[in-house]
Scaffold this motif. Structure first.
Motif, short mmCIF file in Angstrom:
data_model
loop_
_atom_site.label_atom_id
_atom_site.label_comp_id
_atom_site.label_asym_id
_atom_site.label_seq_id
_atom_site.Cartn_x
_atom_site.Cartn_y
_atom_site.Cartn_z
N ASP A 1 0.79 -1.28 -0.07
CA ASP A 1 -0.10 0.05 0.01
C ASP A 1 0.81 1.48 0.04
O ASP A 1 0.43 2.18 -0.65
N THR A 2 1.82 1.22 0.74
CA THR A 2 2.76 2.59 0.97
C THR A 2 3.93 2.67 -0.26
O THR A 2 4.04 3.51 -0.93
N LEU A 3 4.39 1.26 -0.61
CA LEU A 3 5.48 1.39 -1.69
C LEU A 3 5.14 1.01 -2.95
O LEU A 3 5.82 1.08 -3.87
N GLY A 4 3.93 0.40 -2.99
CA GLY A 4 3.36 0.13 -4.36
C GLY A 4 3.86 -1.24 -4.93
O GLY A 4 3.75 -1.51 -6.11
N LEU A 5 4.46 -2.21 -4.13
CA LEU A 5 5.15 -3.26 -4.60
C LEU A 5 4.20 -4.24 -4.19
O LEU A 5 3.91 -5.39 -3.19
N THR A 6 3.19 -4.46 -5.32
CA THR A 6 1.89 -5.55 -5.16
C THR A 6 2.20 -7.00 -5.60
O THR A 6 1.38 -7.68 -5.57
N GLY A 7 3.48 -7.26 -5.80
CA GLY A 7 4.08 -8.56 -6.14
C GLY A 7 3.82 -9.67 -4.78
O GLY A 7 3.60 -10.80 -4.93
N THR A 8 3.92 -8.99 -3.69
CA THR A 8 3.83 -9.60 -2.58
C THR A 8 2.38 -9.59 -2.07
O THR A 8 1.66 -8.65 -1.95
N HIS A 9 1.81 -11.06 -2.35
CA HIS A 9 0.44 -11.24 -2.12
C HIS A 9 -0.08 -11.58 -0.67
O HIS A 9 0.89 -12.15 -0.06
N VAL A 10 -1.13 -11.37 -0.28
CA VAL A 10 -1.57 -11.47 0.93
C VAL A 10 -3.01 -12.43 0.77
O VAL A 10 -3.94 -12.05 0.08
N GLY A 11 -2.64 -13.76 1.30
CA GLY A 11 -3.86 -14.76 1.01
C GLY A 11 -4.53 -14.86 2.30
O GLY A 11 -5.65 -15.18 2.19
N CYS A 12 -3.92 -14.93 3.62
CA CYS A 12 -4.43 -15.45 4.79
C CYS A 12 -4.69 -14.41 5.80
O CYS A 12 -5.44 -14.45 6.82
N ASP A 13 -3.45 -13.37 5.91
CA ASP A 13 -3.31 -12.54 6.79
C ASP A 13 -3.16 -13.16 8.37
O ASP A 13 -3.16 -12.58 9.16
N THR A 14 -2.83 -14.55 8.26
CA THR A 14 -2.48 -15.06 9.60
C THR A 14 -1.11 -16.11 9.36
O THR A 14 -0.62 -16.67 10.38
N GLY A 15 -0.46 -16.02 8.41
CA GLY A 15 1.09 -16.45 7.99
C GLY A 15 0.74 -18.01 7.85
O GLY A 15 1.69 -18.69 8.01
#
Length: 161
Positions: free
Chosen positions: A29-43
């Protein structure tokens, strides 16, 4: 808000974050590097895997403040200097180690950490290493094959599925 500064893919980057801001959110969100995906938010899924000071971490389990002053590598930093695919990325393409592509950045980052620690892993070692990264599309067979190929091993013969 607190200012954080870190080296991201070799470039110093800064931004203002709340104490609760996750590293994954800062990167996306801040750096705009959207290649890092968020799938579960729980690790649990590993889609958000990045390297912090050379260690593989799930960025949804780390606060951005914890990475202040660190060196962070994301999937965007895995390409060659000329922008072409890096060895691991190319192996994923060549050996069909992706389908929908959602888990791919995390898988590539996990693979890079494995190959740094163990340059010639066995199939079993690759499968064990990937146990923290979930893929819902490929069945892992071609992901494992791609990682073995990236390590320079001959994958022309069939191995266990």
């Amino acid at each position: 808000m607190t200012k954080v500064t870190m080296s991201v893919n070799g470039t110093e980057r800064s931004g203002e974050v709340e104490g609760r801001t996750l590293l994954s959110a800062f990167l996306r969100d801040t750096l705009g590097l959207t290649g890092t995906h968020v799938g579960c938010d729980t690790g649990q899924c590993g889609a958000c895997t990045v390297h912090v000071d050379g260690k593989s971490v799930k960025s949804c389990n780390m606060f951005a403040l914890e990475a202040d002053g660190a060196s962070v590598t994301t999937i965007e930093g895995m390409a060659n200097d000329d922008g072409s695919l890096g060895v691991i990325q190319q192996a994923f393409q060549d050996h069909h180690g992706l389908q929908c592509g959602f888990c791919t950045p995390g898988m590539v980052m996990a693979a890079a950490a494995l190959l740094k620690e163990n340059p010639k892993p066995s199939e079993a070692e690759v499968r064990a290493w990937l146990s923290g990264n979930l893929c819902r599309c490929t069945g892992y067979h071609n992901i494992v094959k791609a990682i073995l190929a990236a390590s320079g091993q001959d994958v022309s013969k069939e191995f266990a599925a």
